[in-house]
Design a protein around this motif. Structure first.
Motif: not given
Length: 78
Positions: A6-17
């Protein structure tokens, strides 16, 4: 594993890739079967080089190792 994921998902929540997602195989048994998920937790990743069922991830499962893998293998730098 779930809090780290979940922390990883939050880290990349706004990533376009990079998309970090999870599937509950007790609910989505057919989907997990389609992707050859047999053990839990299973981590798969998908790139242009992966086949349709993805590639099994076999690296470290702490946040730093997962993030390093994403940065080096999956993330497209702007």
């Amino acid at each position: 594993m779930k809090p780290t994921w979940d922390k990883l998902a939050e880290e990349y929540a706004t990533s376009s890739s990079v998309v970090v997602a999870d599937v509950d195989c007790t609910v989505e048994a057919d989907l997990c079967s389609d992707y050859d998920v047999k053990g839990y937790p299973t981590i798969k990743y998908f790139t242009a080089e992966s086949d349709a069922k993805g590639t099994d991830y076999s690296g470290g499962r702490d946040f730093d190792e997962l993030k390093k893998f994403v940065e080096e293998t999956l993330e497209v730098k702007d």
